[in-house]
Design a protein around this motif. Structure first.
Motif, short mmCIF file in Angstrom:
data_model
loop_
_atom_site.label_atom_id
_atom_site.label_comp_id
_atom_site.label_asym_id
_atom_site.label_seq_id
_atom_site.Cartn_x
_atom_site.Cartn_y
_atom_site.Cartn_z
N GLU A 1 36.19 -3.01 -15.04
CA GLU A 1 35.68 -1.86 -15.71
C GLU A 1 35.51 -0.31 -14.90
O GLU A 1 35.57 0.51 -15.16
CB GLU A 1 33.92 -2.20 -15.94
N GLU A 2 35.74 -0.89 -13.43
CA GLU A 2 35.75 0.24 -12.55
C GLU A 2 36.92 1.13 -12.51
O GLU A 2 36.92 2.14 -11.89
CB GLU A 2 35.08 -0.01 -11.22
N HIS B 1 30.42 -6.48 -16.63
CA HIS B 1 31.64 -6.43 -15.65
C HIS B 1 31.16 -7.10 -14.39
O HIS B 1 29.98 -6.91 -13.94
CB HIS B 1 32.29 -5.22 -15.76
N GLU C 1 24.65 -2.24 -19.37
CA GLU C 1 24.65 -1.23 -18.60
C GLU C 1 24.73 -0.02 -19.56
O GLU C 1 24.89 0.09 -20.71
CB GLU C 1 25.38 -0.94 -17.41
N ASP D 1 25.18 -2.13 -10.63
CA ASP D 1 26.49 -1.89 -11.13
C ASP D 1 27.49 -2.98 -10.97
O ASP D 1 28.26 -2.82 -10.17
CB ASP D 1 26.86 -0.48 -10.77
ZN LIG Z 1 29.18 -0.55 -14.40
#
Ligand SMILES: [Zn+2]
Length: 419
Positions: free
Chosen positions: A168-169, A102, A194, A134
């Motif tokens: 995704e967050e 992502h 991840e 991330d």
């Molecule tokens: Zn992530």
């Protein structure tokens, strides 16, 4: 991207020589502030990622989520269109490995000591910036793994499919949650960049149920509190009753392959509030709080939701004049596959070969997009990428060596796994 080298190199050696290029690419995509919420600069980053994949010879689809669908799911964010990029490199192989990452990042707060969040600096082997860990670092590792194979003329055993996705967050609904049912993917196996990092490979993760509990009271003048029903006091009693539930949950376990024992958990009141118009001299008529329930891979998300809701309702009945409404905010499935599939053994061997350390399989307490591939596509799915430190925090960073190692590991997997 780079021109063909005049001498023969392995993908690993190639990557050792291209470290600066890899970090420069990562810096470039970190500078594109893809903050979610609300979902900024998705257009710009997907244009860049799509053209990068095209330059690598991929067939690329840059898909904008239809406005009508976005209106249904994110009606307040129509000014921020959602895009996903799906690329496919047909190497003539029978089967396809899919790499997913992502590109959205969480908002920034706090004061950074190393560079600033969106102007990444490299210091002592670490690259600092929002999204370095991330998970834009994984995007860079995936792209450079492919480039390394191409530039060294090493043929992967698979077709390579790549998805770079939004959201995704938040809840992944228009990202991986959209591409897995509707993106016409050809994946036979998936690696999400991840979940696992270093010497740990992620073979599953917890699911989650998010609930909101609204407590209904009755307003009255602050000088006559007995004439009202104090929603805050009722909420406090309910929160205390949840201690019993925590004790029940602590008795359940899931044993991960690395020996770790996971327990289901609840986090109470990540968001809590009084109703509107709260005043110091008014008996509060409304109060609400959230519950974040983490669901083990051996539990069922639906049953977990029902059991918690039933507990809340029964607890409320035992508190005089405590009226509540429980509503679901969202949920996510867990996933888990015991690590005996050949893909898992192959990635384990690749990680051990490149990092020269024994490798373990773990189950992540947090969730990522793996479950969409595991549950919707029903294909063997692993989580592994460069990772880093201080995810979502100040001075988020990724180690340059881990970025390069991950690229080497992906390239190694593509040439050693036979499917
Ligand atoms: Zn992530």
């Amino acid at each position: 991207m780079a021109s063909k080298l005049p001498y023969e190199l392995t993908p690993s050696l190639y990557l050792d020589h291209r470290t600066d290029e890899l970090t420069a690419f990562l810096q470039k995509i970190v500078r594109l502030r893809t903050v979610n919420p609300p979902g900024e600069n998705y257009g710009a980053i997907t244009r860049l990622l799509a053209s990068t994949l095209k330059n690598l010879g991929f067939k690329v689809r840059r898909i904008r989520i239809p406005r009508a669908l976005q209106k249904k799911t994110l009606p307040d964010l129509l000014a921020y269109p959602r895009y996903n990029v799906i690329g496919f490199w047909d190497t003539g192989a029978k089967k396809t490995i899919h790499f997913n990452a992502h590109y959205d990042v969480v908002p920034v707060s706090g004061k950074w000591r190393h560079g600033t969040a969106f102007n990444p600096t490299i210091e002592r082997g670490w690259i600092y910036g929002r999204g370095t860990a991330d998970m834009k670092g994984a995007i860079a590792s995936i792209i450079f793994a492919i480039q390394a194979l191409q530039q060294t003329g090493v043929r992967p055993n698979f077709n390579i499919e790549v998805s770079f996705v939004a959201d995704e967050e938040t809840d992944s609904a228009l990202g991986t949650g959209w591409i897995t049912p509707y993106g016409k993917l050809r994946a036979d196996y998936a690696v999400v960049g991840e979940g696992g990092e270093g010497n740990a490979i992620c073979c599953g993760h917890n699911g989650v149920v998010w609930l909101n509990v609204q407590v209904h009271g009755k307003a009255a003048h602050g000088s006559l509190p007995t004439q009202g029903i104090n929603a805050l006091e009722k909420m406090a009693a309910l929160v205390l009753a949840l201690n019993n539930y925590k004790r029940q949950l602590a008795r359940q376990t899931f044993r991960a392959p690395n020996g770790e024992r996971l327990h289901p958990t609840i986090n109470i009141g990540g968001v809590f509030s009084a109703g509107e118009g709260g005043k110091i001299n008014t008996v509060p008529a409304a109060a609400s709080f959230t519950i974040d329930r983490r669901v083990l891979p051996n539990e069922n998300v639906r049953s977990a939701e029902h059991a918690l809701t039933a507990f809340l309702k029964s607890a409320a009945r035992k508190i005089p004049q405590c009226r509540i409404t429980v509503s679901k905010i969202s949920d996510n499935f867990s996933c888990y596959r015991p690590p005996n599939h050949p893909l898992f053994a192959a990635l384990q061997a690749s990680v051990s070969r490149i990092r020269r350390r024994p490798t373990k399989f773990m189950v992540s307490t947090g969730f990522n997009d793996m479950h969409f591939f595991a549950q919707v596509k029903k294909i063997p799915t692993l989580g592994y990428g460069p990772g880093g430190l201080d995810y979502h925090g100040v001075d988020e960073r990724a180690r340059v060596k881990d970025l390069v190692d991950s690229a080497k590991i992906y390239a190694d997997l593509l040439t050693t796994f036979r499917g």
